[in-house]
Design a protein around this motif. Structure first.
Motif, mmCIF file in Angstrom:
data_model
loop_
_atom_site.group_PDB
_atom_site.id
_atom_site.type_symbol
_atom_site.label_atom_id
_atom_site.label_comp_id
_atom_site.label_asym_id
_atom_site.label_seq_id
_atom_site.Cartn_x
_atom_site.Cartn_y
_atom_site.Cartn_z
ATOM 1 N N ARG A 103 0.065 6.905 3.230
ATOM 2 C CA ARG A 103 -1.046 7.851 3.143
ATOM 3 C C ARG A 103 -0.879 8.955 4.172
ATOM 4 O O ARG A 103 -0.500 8.702 5.317
ATOM 5 C CB ARG A 103 -2.376 7.132 3.367
ATOM 6 C CG ARG A 103 -2.701 6.090 2.305
ATOM 7 C CD ARG A 103 -3.937 5.286 2.685
ATOM 8 N NE ARG A 103 -5.099 6.159 2.879
ATOM 9 C CZ ARG A 103 -6.237 5.769 3.448
ATOM 10 N NH1 ARG A 103 -6.355 4.530 3.908
ATOM 11 N NH2 ARG A 103 -7.247 6.613 3.581
ATOM 12 N N ARG A 140 2.907 -1.067 6.152
ATOM 13 C CA ARG A 140 2.047 0.093 5.961
ATOM 14 C C ARG A 140 2.549 1.274 6.771
ATOM 15 O O ARG A 140 3.012 1.111 7.903
ATOM 16 C CB ARG A 140 0.597 -0.236 6.358
ATOM 17 C CG ARG A 140 -0.186 -0.919 5.248
ATOM 18 C CD ARG A 140 -1.597 -1.257 5.659
ATOM 19 N NE ARG A 140 -1.685 -2.201 6.747
ATOM 20 C CZ ARG A 140 -1.379 -3.496 6.647
ATOM 21 N NH1 ARG A 140 -0.942 -3.984 5.501
ATOM 22 N NH2 ARG A 140 -1.483 -4.301 7.689
ATOM 23 N N GLU A 143 0.828 -1.205 0.000
ATOM 24 C CA GLU A 143 0.000 0.000 0.000
ATOM 25 C C GLU A 143 0.865 1.259 0.000
ATOM 26 O O GLU A 143 1.884 1.338 0.675
ATOM 27 C CB GLU A 143 -0.887 -0.034 1.244
ATOM 28 C CG GLU A 143 -1.847 1.116 1.390
ATOM 29 C CD GLU A 143 -2.619 1.022 2.698
ATOM 30 O OE1 GLU A 143 -2.561 1.983 3.497
ATOM 31 O OE2 GLU A 143 -3.247 -0.021 2.941
#
Length: 670
Positions: free
Chosen positions: A549, A659, A546
């Motif tokens: 973010r 992550r 991922e």
């Protein structure tokens, strides 16, 4: 013999070894018990000179040492039952028609001492073939010399609970399938051994015995610490007669990190090694002067832009201090005739001995040497030893010729003479910036021996040690060293490449190796990290995941609520870290998260914490050095504004395996 049959043969041999050792231990237990009984039943009848007591004590110690070795050996075989080996290499020696087959595991296994091994220890010379070569020409250095030939086949195994999960036969070095399998696993609360996935560049470091001081500069996630510990296991394996675990010391960043790395050596069949921080040692040496700040106190000040003085750790400051120490030669002593009972020494003879014969002895230890000379001469005349009271009186009278022997007074004199503010009187906390100059002064003016009990020193996070601290380490230790770190992870606003000055301190025998491939984080996280650091030479293993973010929130409570929701979604992660900028924000974040998610316990780690466990950990960035986590959350991104803050953000981001999420508050609360 097919693979299943060979595994059965190895497993049966292991069971037999365990049974044989258990039988020996049982017999030893009975002998030890009998020796204890004999000792107490016959104690009163032993000879008056103590020879029998001495012989019986030695025999008992020998049996107990043997029992401990049996226990260690049995534990090793029991571990091998789970996965006896992980690799195989078929090597045809030059001049031979058929290849020899070697299976590689965490320890050696043979039916008996004279037999060829069923499994070779990963540290054995022949095992280097498995790590360093693909199929084709290869060589390894054995006790008999350099042996050359050709690798005709290589296999990799995944064995779990004594069962073969899969076998891979390939032409590539240990990479791809096995490595990828290891990298996608969840992070543990302890650093894992990497014997199944050691890479060629790592193996070179592990097996290096030709350089006295090996310095490894490696990017985040390159396996520096793991490689250093495997190197220690390798050195112990090959130097049993001259090196023991008790003679190895690792200087680690903190107790959390020490706990994190504590499992590797026992997993590899070795005893754990001694560990401490340099701050611990410094404060032990200076404890008579009271409390002192540590490195983390200094970092907290730097984070909040409070006054600190990096200059006091520099080469230039050290040169100033050396100039002052040199001036003490002529300013610290008030010579006069010495007289005690029948012992006399003229002022001129005292000063002559002090400045000429003892010129190489540190200044505060010279009078003691003169006292030893006078005592030795007097005892020769008397033909008997002087009493301890008389000796102490001589030392006391000679030492009174110094204006002062107090280190703090001498350091304050230096500060005043150099135009600096002196340290306050008693009952104060010694500032971190003055700890190591004061310790250096102690080593310069007192005759302190090298720590000869340490035969190998490991220095981790080398970029966080100052020039002055390395000079002190050179004074403290005279042994081979493994020094490792990452220039980019410096815990300061400005990076420091210690490899530029290490050879000037330790000499030309510093050998530098660079590791530029990162195995920790996904490709996406590493690309994000490169944007923070500007590093272009770092390679990432092609393991995708991922994208990192960044999440914006209106208030801090909203940010904490969002983090708690995201944590709840991480049902498969074994280790989750919430990494903050400083201790205060870590405590505040921990309190807020516990309020938001009372059903899940989160551990707040501080500089005094001793353990690292699975689960959710909240801590300031500087305690996360060297650790890794399945998922990393970084709150309060808006507060990372200075160069040091950006270094902190880089360190936080490089802790994540799978992550990485960052949170910012865009509208400040009123």
């Amino acid at each position: 013999m097919n693979e299943e049959d060979y595994l059965t043969l190895v497993t049966e041999t292991l069971h037999q070894k365990i049974k044989d050792i258990t039988d020996k231990m049982s017999g030893n237990d009975k002998d030890i018990e009998a020796m204890h009984d004999y000792f107490w039943e016959n104690y009163a009848e032993f000879d008056e000179y103590g020879y029998e007591i001495y012989d019986n004590s030695n025999a008992l110690k020998s049996r107990m040492k043997e029992q401990a070795e049996y226990k260690r050996e049995r534990l090793q075989y029991e571990k091998m039952l789970y996965a006896p080996y992980f690799g195989r290499v078929d090597f045809r020696y030059d001049g031979e028609d058929t290849p020899e087959i070697y299976y590689i595991g965490i320890a050696n296994l043979a039916k008996d001492k004279a037999a060829d091994p069923y499994v070779c220890d990963w540290r054995a010379p022949v095992s280097g073939l498995f790590y360093d070569y693909d199929q084709g020409p290869a060589e390894f250095l054995a006790p008999a010399g350099l042996l050359q030939g050709e690798i005709t086949k290589k296999k990799q195994y995944k064995i779990k609970n004594g069962k073969i999960i899969y076998v891979l036969e390939n032409e590539m070095n240990i990479d791809d399938e096995i490595l990828q399998q290891a990298l996608v696993e969840h992070a543990d609360a302890r650093l894992k051994n990497i014997v199944t996935t050691i890479q060629k560049e790592q193996n070179k470091i592990i097996r290096d015995q030709s350089h006295r001081i090996l310095a490894v500069q490696g990017c985040a996630g390159s396996g520096k610490t793991s490689v250093a510990l495997h190197r220690i296991a390798y050195l112990l394996y090959h130097n049993r007669k001259n090196l023991s675990a008790a003679q190895i010391l690792i200087l680690s960043p903190n107790s959390i990190f020490a706990d994190y790395i504590s499992r590797i050596l026992p997993e590899l069949g070795e005893e754990n090694i001694c560990e401490m921080t340099l701050d611990d040692f410094a404060y032990h040496m200076l404890k008579e002067y009271g409390e002192a700040e540590d490195r983390y106190d200094e970092i907290e000040k730097m984070l909040h832009e409070k006054e600190t003085d990096d200059y006091k750790q520099s080469k230039a400051y050290l040169e100033e201090l050396n100039g002052f120490i040199l001036s003490l030669e002529w300013e610290l002593l008030n010579f006069r005739d010495f007289h005690y009972k029948n012992i006399e020494m003229k002022e001129s003879d005292l000063s002559g001995m002090f400045y000429e014969k003892l010129a190489d002895v540190p200044i505060l230890s010279r009078m003691e040497k003169i006292g030893e000379y006078l005592i030795d001469a007097e005892e020769t005349l008397r033909n008997k030893n002087m009493s301890e009271e008389e000796k102490q009186e001589i030392f006391d009278r000679l030492n009174k010729m110094y204006e002062t022997r107090n280190l703090l007074e001498l350091y304050n004199r230096f500060l005043k003479e150099s135009g600096r503010k002196p340290l306050p009187p008693s009952d104060f906390v010694l500032r971190y910036e003055d700890v190591y100059p004061l310790l250096y002064l102690k080593y310069a003016v007192c005759d302190l021996p090298k720590r000869s009990e340490v035969k190998h020193l490991v220095i981790d996070e080398m970029q966080d040690y100052s020039y002055l601290q390395y000079v002190l380490l050179e004074k403290m230790f005279d042994c081979p060293m493994t020094i490792l770190g990452d220039e980019v992870q410096t815990m300061a606003g400005k990076r420091q490449d210690v490899l530029k000055f290490l050879p000037k301190i330790f000499g030309k025998d510093v050998h530098c190796i660079y590791l530029t491939k990162s195995y920790r984080s996904t490709y996406e996280i590493m690309e994000f990290v490169k944007g923070l650091s500007g590093e272009k030479g770092v390679q990432a293993v092609a393991r995708h995941g991922e994208e990192p973010r960044t999440i914006s929130c209106d208030t801090r409570d909203a940010m904490l609520e969002r983090i708690s929701v995201d944590i709840a979604k991480e049902t498969e992660a074994d280790t989750i870290a919430v990494l903050c900028l400083d201790a205060e924000s870590a405590a505040d974040t921990h309190s807020g998260l516990q309020r938001m998610m009372p059903e899940r316990a989160a551990a707040l780690l501080t500089k005094d914490s001793m353990k690292f466990e699975k689960g959710i950990s909240v801590m300031p960035f500087y305690l996360a050095k060297g650790l890794e986590f399945d998922v990393v959350f970084v709150p309060d991104l808006q507060t990372y504004t200075t160069p040091l803050h950006r270094q902190a953000l880089y360190i936080n981001a490089t802790r994540a395996l799978h992550r990485l999420r960052l949170y910012r508050v865009d509208v400040q609360e009123k």
